[in-house]
Design a protein around this motif. Structure first.
Motif, short mmCIF file in Angstrom:
data_model
loop_
_atom_site.label_atom_id
_atom_site.label_comp_id
_atom_site.label_asym_id
_atom_site.label_seq_id
_atom_site.Cartn_x
_atom_site.Cartn_y
_atom_site.Cartn_z
N ILE A 74 25.17 45.73 43.03
CA ILE A 74 25.45 45.17 41.70
C ILE A 74 24.70 43.85 41.50
N THR A 75 24.21 43.63 40.30
CA THR A 75 23.55 42.36 39.95
C THR A 75 24.31 41.57 38.89
N LEU A 76 25.24 42.22 38.19
CA LEU A 76 25.97 41.55 37.12
C LEU A 76 27.39 42.10 37.03
N VAL A 77 28.37 41.21 37.01
CA VAL A 77 29.78 41.60 36.86
C VAL A 77 30.21 41.31 35.43
N HIS A 78 30.78 42.31 34.78
CA HIS A 78 31.19 42.18 33.38
C HIS A 78 32.67 42.50 33.26
N ALA A 79 33.48 41.48 33.01
CA ALA A 79 34.93 41.64 32.88
C ALA A 79 35.31 41.75 31.41
N HIS A 80 36.39 42.48 31.14
CA HIS A 80 36.84 42.72 29.78
C HIS A 80 38.32 42.39 29.62
N GLN A 81 38.64 41.73 28.51
CA GLN A 81 39.99 41.49 28.00
C GLN A 81 40.71 40.35 28.72
N ALA A 82 41.25 39.44 27.92
CA ALA A 82 41.93 38.26 28.44
C ALA A 82 43.21 38.59 29.19
N PHE A 83 43.84 39.73 28.87
CA PHE A 83 45.07 40.13 29.55
C PHE A 83 44.81 40.81 30.89
N SER A 84 43.56 41.10 31.20
CA SER A 84 43.24 41.87 32.40
C SER A 84 43.25 40.99 33.65
N VAL A 85 44.20 41.22 34.51
CA VAL A 85 44.28 40.48 35.77
C VAL A 85 43.08 40.79 36.65
N MET A 86 42.72 42.07 36.73
CA MET A 86 41.58 42.45 37.56
C MET A 86 40.28 41.83 37.04
N GLY A 87 40.17 41.68 35.73
CA GLY A 87 39.00 41.06 35.15
C GLY A 87 38.86 39.60 35.55
N HIS A 88 39.97 38.86 35.45
CA HIS A 88 39.95 37.44 35.83
C HIS A 88 39.66 37.27 37.32
N GLU A 89 40.30 38.11 38.13
CA GLU A 89 40.07 38.02 39.57
C GLU A 89 38.63 38.36 39.93
N ALA A 90 38.06 39.35 39.24
CA ALA A 90 36.68 39.75 39.52
C ALA A 90 35.70 38.61 39.21
N ILE A 91 35.95 37.89 38.12
CA ILE A 91 35.09 36.75 37.78
C ILE A 91 35.16 35.69 38.87
N LEU A 92 36.37 35.33 39.27
CA LEU A 92 36.56 34.32 40.31
C LEU A 92 35.88 34.73 41.61
N GLN A 93 36.10 35.97 42.02
CA GLN A 93 35.56 36.44 43.29
C GLN A 93 34.05 36.63 43.23
#
Length: 227
Positions: free
Chosen positions: A121-140
């Motif tokens: 992977i070269t780019l991580v794209h998270a969706h939706q402010a309510f998404s816990v997995m999205g927030h964690e993926a950005i941090l990680q």
């Protein structure tokens, strides 16, 4: 279908210093390997789910590699394939409320790292402010030096307890992303205020907009990610 958002990401360029890029040096700079992350995906039905699916399909049709990470839905767990070979990882995490999983901060770090390396992977794209997995993926992902993009789909208030907590988490997560995308101009204004962001770092790409009308915005966004 979010053709405008689709086309935006097809124009993005990855920085040669990105740790994810050296794993795929034989590929053209114009080809991205994108990991979409969200708690919301099929078989659950909704606007975010459809947005992610359609965006992924359009990116695949333009030659990009797209993989999705979400949590398990009942018996649907492990690796599944959707139309056009779209690969989906249904992680062994159970939702606790409205299809949102329990926050673990670094609980899913090992699995995310394995996926990032395995899929190059070269780019991580998270969706939706309510998404816990999205927030964690950005941090990680940012911890490992990967580029991250976030798309906000909804409008939130400022006074009730739920909105206050969500806005605090959003402010924390978006402090270290490369670009933020909103699905309307109203959503952009809302996200800028909630996350205390500069309007210059938030892009309004309305759903259903014909991409030919957004050439200047797409060029600017691509240049921002290339910096």
């Amino acid at each position: 279908m979010s053709a405008a958002v689709m086309t935006t990401h097809t124009e993005l360029k990855c920085d040669c210093n990105s740790p994810g890029l050296h794993l795929d040096e034989h590929k053209s700079d114009a080809t991205l390997r994108i990991l979409m992350v969200s708690d919301f995906l099929y078989p659950n039905a909704g606007g975010v789910e459809n947005h992610i699916y359609q965006l992924s399909q359009c990116l695949i049709s333009r030659g990009h590699k797209v993989v999705i990470l979400t949590h398990s839905y009942g018996n649907r767990s492990g690796v599944r394939y959707l139309t056009n070979g779209l690969k989906v990882y249904y992680a062994p995490r159970q939702p606790v409320y409205c299809q949102v999983t329990l926050p673990t901060i670094f609980g899913g770090f090992r699995l995310l790292r394995i996926i990032l390396i395995r899929e190059r992977i070269t780019l991580v794209h998270a969706h939706q402010a309510f998404s816990v997995m999205g927030h964690e993926a950005i941090l990680q992902a940012r911890t490992m030096g990967y580029k991250a993009v976030f798309t906000d789909h909804s409008l939130f208030g400022f006074a009730d307890v739920s909105s206050i907590l969500t806005n605090k988490v959003l402010k924390f997560s978006l402090a270290d992303v490369h670009e933020v995308i909103c699905v309307s101009h109203t959503s952009k204004e809302n996200t800028v205020l909630r996350a205390c962001l500069s309007p210059h770092h938030v892009w309004a790409i309305p759903n259903g907009k014909r991409w030919m009308h957004l050439n200047s915005s797409l060029t600017s966004l691509a240049g921002g990610l290339a910096d």
